[in-house]
Design a protein around this motif. Structure first.
Motif, PDB file in Angstrom:
ATOM      1  N   ASP A   1      -7.704  -9.432   5.124  1.00  0.00           N
ATOM      2  CA  ASP A   1      -7.014  -8.171   4.845  1.00  0.00           C
ATOM      3  C   ASP A   1      -5.535  -8.420   4.604  1.00  0.00           C
ATOM      4  O   ASP A   1      -4.911  -7.771   3.744  1.00  0.00           O
ATOM      5  CB  ASP A   1      -7.192  -7.198   6.014  1.00  0.00           C
ATOM      6  N   HIS A   2      -4.966  -9.366   5.342  1.00  0.00           N
ATOM      7  CA  HIS A   2      -3.546  -9.683   5.178  1.00  0.00           C
ATOM      8  C   HIS A   2      -3.282 -10.273   3.798  1.00  0.00           C
ATOM      9  O   HIS A   2      -2.292  -9.903   3.135  1.00  0.00           O
ATOM     10  CB  HIS A   2      -3.104 -10.662   6.265  1.00  0.00           C
TER      11      HIS A   2
ATOM     12  N   ALA B   1      -3.446  -7.581   1.190  1.00  0.00           N
ATOM     13  CA  ALA B   1      -2.228  -6.767   1.248  1.00  0.00           C
ATOM     14  C   ALA B   1      -1.060  -7.488   0.578  1.00  0.00           C
ATOM     15  O   ALA B   1      -0.251  -6.861  -0.125  1.00  0.00           O
ATOM     16  CB  ALA B   1      -1.889  -6.435   2.694  1.00  0.00           C
TER      17      ALA B   1
END
Length: 412
Positions: free
Chosen positions: A39-40, A43
């Motif tokens: 997810d990082h 992003a």
């Protein structure tokens, strides 16, 4: 959902298309098959695109400049004029970023790109060079916002994308050619800047009604544009395209004003999933604006070929009565087939019949929530009609249309 590497999905269901080569993944080796983007990392990728997007035009100019300077051997793969190609690069990049957390959609999109790029002569060896220059362009225009973590995320993502594209191209190469020569065997002017061009491929060309085809002319080498055949597959193998000459449209203008019987065009592989087999209902709503009638006409021919097992409501739309393209042909089809109902709508002229835009007319004659819907025409019409239909209960999965970079939505 996180992006995890898997084998490409079936070639029969690609997502939106680009008409010229776009940057492929970075130079680093593809990641292991079980290494998803976190997810990082997702992003970071999206945040970096948000930073460079206001400078997107300048970034694409820079990208191609360093690509051709560092690797001049790739320059012949591109058309002489690069203005349109820069826009396609940006749209493909944004599409990839939009799909970065959608495993199925991203693999399908990148598989499509890998198969489609075969017609440009793209090889696996080109991927590292192009990816290297893409990351360099992103770093330059992201400025202080760029860092090692962002670079690592992009390298990982594009390494994965390269793996999918290369695999898809290799699988496609094993079953069909990259390009089909096709001779023009018939040409008919339809008026209003529209020509009907019929071609016969030199080798068998398999496609499904409703799909679209990239076309290259002898007058503009390496410039490919997408058009939908206006017919279901025929026994003689011919395909008919309805082409409208648009301002500044090099390929469309050549096809409408220069193409003659005997000329040889080139066809890319058929693409698109706006096909009859996508329908789950026996009732179909078909909506066409302008030359968007071509794939709709092909779908209706396919219904007839299958014995009329669907009830079809067809709406044709135009600004004026004179622009209500193809209505006579469809009236004749409606007279032959009891399962086909035809309505025409004009939005900017007071004439007998239905008046209003296609979305307005659809709302008036609906609801259509028990129908599969096939839309084809200008992008603004498709978007507006989709909003109207979903507002009145049609499920998005039952609304089918071409991606917005293709034939009748953006033909030049």
């Amino acid at each position: 959902m996180r992006f995890r590497i898997s084998r490409p999905s079936s070639p029969s269901a690609p997502l939106p298309r680009e008409e010229s080569p776009i940057p492929a993944p970075a130079a680093a080796a593809p990641p292991a098959a079980e290494a998803p983007l976190s997810d990082h990392e997702i992003a970071l990728i999206r945040a970096s695109v948000a930073v460079v997007e206001p400078l997107a035009q300048e970034m694409t100019v820079y990208f191609y400049a360093i690509l051709f300077a560092r690797y001049p051997e790739v320059r012949p793969m591109f058309p002489p004029g690069m203005d349109a190609q820069r826009g396609r690069l940006l749209r493909a990049l944004l599409r990839i970023v939009d799909l970065v957390d959608d495993t199925e959609g991203l693999v399908r999109f990148c598989g499509h790109l890998g198969r489609d790029h075969r017609k440009f002569g793209t090889l696996a060896a080109h991927f590292p060079a192009v990816g290297e220059c893409l990351l360099a362009a992103l770093a330059r225009y992201a400025g202080p916002a760029w860092n090692q973590d962002i670079a690592a995320a992009w390298t990982k993502a594009y390494g994965a994308i390269a793996q999918v594209m290369i695999s898809a191209a290799e699988e496609d190469e094993a079953v069909r050619p990259a390009v089909w020569p096709a001779t023009v065997v018939h040409r008919l002017s339809r008026g209003h800047g529209i020509a009907e061009i019929t071609v016969r491929p030199h080798i068998p060309y398999e496609y499904a009604a409703g799909q679209y085809v990239s076309v290259e002319t002898p007058w503009w080498p390496k410039q490919w544009r997408y058009y939908s055949p206006a017919n279901a597959p025929r026994e003689d193998g011919t395909l008919t395209f309805h082409v409208r000459a648009v301002p500044g449209g090099t390929v469309s203008d050549a096809l409408v004003h220069r193409a003659a019987v005997g000329d040889v065009l080139h066809l890319g592989a058929p693409m698109g999933d706006m096909v009859l087999d996508a329908a789950v209902h026996s009732d179909l709503l078909c909506v066409a604006g302008g030359t968007g009638l071509a794939p709709i006409r092909a779908l209706i021919e396919e219904v007839a070929r299958r014995g009329g097992r669907h009830q079809v409501d067809l709406f044709l739309g135009a600004r004026t009565g004179a622009e209500l393209y193809g209505v006579d042909d469809m009236l004749r089809m409606a007279q032959r087939h009891h399962w086909l109902t035809l309505r025409g709508a004009v939005s900017h002229e007071h004439v007998p019949g239905i008046r209003g835009s296609l979305p307005q007319v659809l709302a008036e004659y609906g609801p259509w929530y028990q129908h599969d819907v096939f839309l084809s025409g200008p992008a603004s019409m498709v978007v507006s009609a989709t909003e109207t239909l979903t507002l009145h209960g049609t499920l998005p999965d039952h609304i089918h249309h071409d991606p917005f970079e293709t034939p009748v939505l953006s033909a030049r």
